[in-house]
Design an enzyme around this catalytic site. Structure first.
Site, mmCIF file in Angstrom:
data_model
loop_
_atom_site.group_PDB
_atom_site.id
_atom_site.type_symbol
_atom_site.label_atom_id
_atom_site.label_comp_id
_atom_site.label_asym_id
_atom_site.label_seq_id
_atom_site.Cartn_x
_atom_site.Cartn_y
_atom_site.Cartn_z
ATOM 1 N N SER A 145 8.228 -5.960 10.571
ATOM 2 C CA SER A 145 7.709 -5.268 11.753
ATOM 3 C C SER A 145 6.650 -6.167 12.375
ATOM 4 O O SER A 145 6.116 -7.076 11.705
ATOM 5 C CB SER A 145 7.051 -3.953 11.315
ATOM 6 O OG SER A 145 6.196 -3.451 12.327
ATOM 7 N N TYR A 158 1.711 1.454 5.578
ATOM 8 C CA TYR A 158 2.845 0.853 6.301
ATOM 9 C C TYR A 158 2.567 -0.632 6.599
ATOM 10 O O TYR A 158 3.397 -1.506 6.335
ATOM 11 C CB TYR A 158 3.091 1.639 7.592
ATOM 12 C CG TYR A 158 4.302 1.195 8.368
ATOM 13 C CD1 TYR A 158 5.564 1.672 8.070
ATOM 14 C CD2 TYR A 158 4.192 0.284 9.424
ATOM 15 C CE1 TYR A 158 6.695 1.268 8.789
ATOM 16 C CE2 TYR A 158 5.301 -0.130 10.145
ATOM 17 C CZ TYR A 158 6.548 0.377 9.831
ATOM 18 O OH TYR A 158 7.653 -0.033 10.544
HETATM 19 P P1 NAI Z 1 14.662 5.510 11.356
HETATM 20 O O1 NAI Z 1 13.733 6.521 10.796
HETATM 21 O O2 NAI Z 1 15.380 5.798 12.606
HETATM 22 O O3 NAI Z 1 15.719 5.084 10.253
HETATM 23 C C1 NAI Z 1 15.298 4.718 8.976
HETATM 24 C C2 NAI Z 1 16.471 4.809 8.051
HETATM 25 O O4 NAI Z 1 16.055 4.505 6.719
HETATM 26 C C3 NAI Z 1 17.073 6.212 8.032
HETATM 27 O O5 NAI Z 1 18.468 6.115 8.010
HETATM 28 C C4 NAI Z 1 16.541 6.765 6.713
HETATM 29 O O6 NAI Z 1 17.351 7.756 6.163
HETATM 30 C C5 NAI Z 1 16.542 5.519 5.870
HETATM 31 N N1 NAI Z 1 15.736 5.653 4.674
HETATM 32 C C6 NAI Z 1 14.439 6.074 4.590
HETATM 33 N N2 NAI Z 1 14.059 6.089 3.306
HETATM 34 C C7 NAI Z 1 15.129 5.672 2.579
HETATM 35 C C8 NAI Z 1 15.353 5.472 1.207
HETATM 36 N N3 NAI Z 1 14.394 5.724 0.311
HETATM 37 N N4 NAI Z 1 16.559 5.019 0.797
HETATM 38 C C9 NAI Z 1 17.536 4.766 1.688
HETATM 39 N N5 NAI Z 1 17.383 4.945 3.009
HETATM 40 C C10 NAI Z 1 16.188 5.394 3.443
HETATM 41 O O7 NAI Z 1 13.815 4.170 11.511
HETATM 42 P P2 NAI Z 1 14.168 2.827 12.281
HETATM 43 O O8 NAI Z 1 13.326 2.766 13.470
HETATM 44 O O9 NAI Z 1 15.611 2.646 12.398
HETATM 45 O O10 NAI Z 1 13.557 1.785 11.235
HETATM 46 C C11 NAI Z 1 14.341 0.953 10.417
HETATM 47 C C12 NAI Z 1 13.465 -0.144 9.863
HETATM 48 O O11 NAI Z 1 12.896 -0.873 10.941
HETATM 49 C C13 NAI Z 1 12.294 0.347 9.009
HETATM 50 O O12 NAI Z 1 12.099 -0.554 7.940
HETATM 51 C C14 NAI Z 1 11.122 0.290 9.985
HETATM 52 O O13 NAI Z 1 9.903 0.111 9.329
HETATM 53 C C15 NAI Z 1 11.504 -0.935 10.792
HETATM 54 N N6 NAI Z 1 10.872 -1.003 12.102
HETATM 55 C C16 NAI Z 1 11.174 -0.101 13.090
HETATM 56 C C17 NAI Z 1 10.593 -0.232 14.340
HETATM 57 C C18 NAI Z 1 10.861 0.706 15.460
HETATM 58 O O14 NAI Z 1 10.134 0.662 16.468
HETATM 59 N N7 NAI Z 1 11.854 1.568 15.404
HETATM 60 C C19 NAI Z 1 9.669 -1.328 14.629
HETATM 61 C C20 NAI Z 1 9.420 -2.201 13.514
HETATM 62 C C21 NAI Z 1 10.015 -2.041 12.313
HETATM 63 C C1 BGC Z 2 6.976 1.134 13.847
HETATM 64 C C2 BGC Z 2 7.143 1.806 15.186
HETATM 65 C C3 BGC Z 2 6.146 1.252 16.182
HETATM 66 C C4 BGC Z 2 6.214 -0.257 16.232
HETATM 67 C C5 BGC Z 2 5.139 -0.849 17.121
HETATM 68 C C6 BGC Z 2 7.047 -0.353 14.014
HETATM 69 O O1 BGC Z 2 6.841 -0.970 12.782
HETATM 70 O O2 BGC Z 2 8.006 1.559 12.962
HETATM 71 O O3 BGC Z 2 6.968 3.196 15.032
HETATM 72 O O4 BGC Z 2 6.409 1.763 17.484
HETATM 73 O O5 BGC Z 2 6.057 -0.775 14.923
HETATM 74 O O6 BGC Z 2 3.871 -0.342 16.796
#
Ligand code: NAI
Ligand code: BGC
Length: 260
Positions: A145, A158
């Site tokens: 991230s 986080y």
């Molecule tokens: P999201 O909440 O939409 O999806 C996360 C996924 O991970 C879901 O499918 C959830 O069920 C799964 N998950 C959570 N805990 C789990 C576990 N213990 N075992 C297996 N699966 C699990 O989140 P998003 O946005 O798709 O995030 C995905 C990755 O990207 C994360 O690592 C997040 O930190 C990272 N990220 C997201 C950003 C954003 O703005 N959406 C920005 C920077 C990083």
């Molecule tokens: C977080 C988001 C957030 C982004 C920028 C990501 O790591 O999952 O929720 O918007 O960072 O702050």
């Protein structure tokens, strides 16, 4: 599209929604067979599998909490059982539970570290065991991230987990470079996924967020999937140990934009 990806097999963790789902769908279009891991959202994972299959690709949904011992190994085994190979392992699963640090429970701290950092270690280890034992020049991609670099109040666990992913990523990339195993991270900024739904639905929070993105808007998940395809492909064959930021410039000190 990257022709060298056609016929390969990948695991994508946390692929029932958000960035993981988008990466799985992109990989499916590239001709990669995909193990679609989910923890609780079976319907989401089944939908992703159905979409890949409808487009002529191969995919299977496999349940498992990535923070638990043995789950990542079972995901590797699922790829071998269903597709006969594994080339790419994407550690995407992650979560956030904001709390002021002085009020943060140990349980909350531990859960975020367990999934976001220990889960990535367990995925890396399972993939490496397969790659090293079978002399495969495999590919590992870790979802970091912008917060591997930018501090974030109320998200101490986080930010610490993503800072940990940064040095885990770099260390493992160095350790296995001579085996031809590449290890890279992606550092998304604010992307339009369920994790940000509340923020994006509130006009004041959305405007405040756009203020700290030099390009002025949150990114669509496809933009991260593009990075995951490039990093998995031979087009990036001399790239290892990086974090590829996909953030509209968020890591560029946006407060300086109008300060000159
Ligand atoms: P999201 O909440 O939409 O999806 C996360 C996924 O991970 C879901 O499918 C959830 O069920 C799964 N998950 C959570 N805990 C789990 C576990 N213990 N075992 C297996 N699966 C699990 O989140 P998003 O946005 O798709 O995030 C995905 C990755 O990207 C994360 O690592 C997040 O930190 C990272 N990220 C997201 C950003 C954003 O703005 N959406 C920005 C920077 C990083
Ligand atoms: C977080 C988001 C957030 C982004 C920028 C990501 O790591 O999952 O929720 O918007 O960072 O702050």
């Amino acid at each position: 599209m990257y022709p060298d990806l056609n016929g390969k097999a990948a695991v994508v963790t946390g692929a029932s929604k958000g960035l993981g789902a988008e990466i799985a769908l992109r990989y499916g279009r590239e001709g990669i067979s995909v193990v679609v891991n989910y923890n609780s959202d079976q319907k989401g994972a089944d939908d992703v599998v159905a979409q890949i299959q409808a487009a002529g690709g191969k995919a299977v949904a496999v349940q498992g909490d990535v923070s638990k011992e043995g789950v990542a190994d079972a995901l590797v085994q699922a790829a071998l059982d269903h597709f006969g190979r594994l080339d790419i392992f994407v550690n995407n699963a992650g979560l956030e539970h904001p709390a002021h640090t002085h009020e943060m429970t140990l349980e909350n701290w531990q859960r975020v570290i367990d999934v976001n950092l220990t889960g990535v270690f367990l995925g890396i280890r399972a993939a490496l065991r397969h790659f090293v034992d079978n002399k495969i020049k495999g590919n590992i991609i870790n979802m970091s991230s912008v917060h591997e670099q930018i501090p974030w109040p109320r998200f101490a666990h986080y930010a610490a987990s993503k800072g940990g992913v940064k040095l885990l990523n770099e260390t493992v990339a160095m350790e296995y470079a001579r085996e031809g195993i590449r290890v890279n991270a992606i550092g998304p900024g604010a992307m339009n996924t369920p994790i940000n739904k509340e923020k994006m639905n509130d006009p004041a929070q959305k405007a405040a967020l756009e203020e700290i993105i030099p390009m002025g808007y949150a990114g669509e998940p496809e933009l991260v999937a593009n990075a995951a395809a490039w990093l998995a492909s031979d087009e990036s064959s001399y790239v290892t140990g990086i974090t590829l930021f996909v953030d509209g410039g968020m890591t560029l000190y946006p407060a300086f934009m109008n300060n000159g």
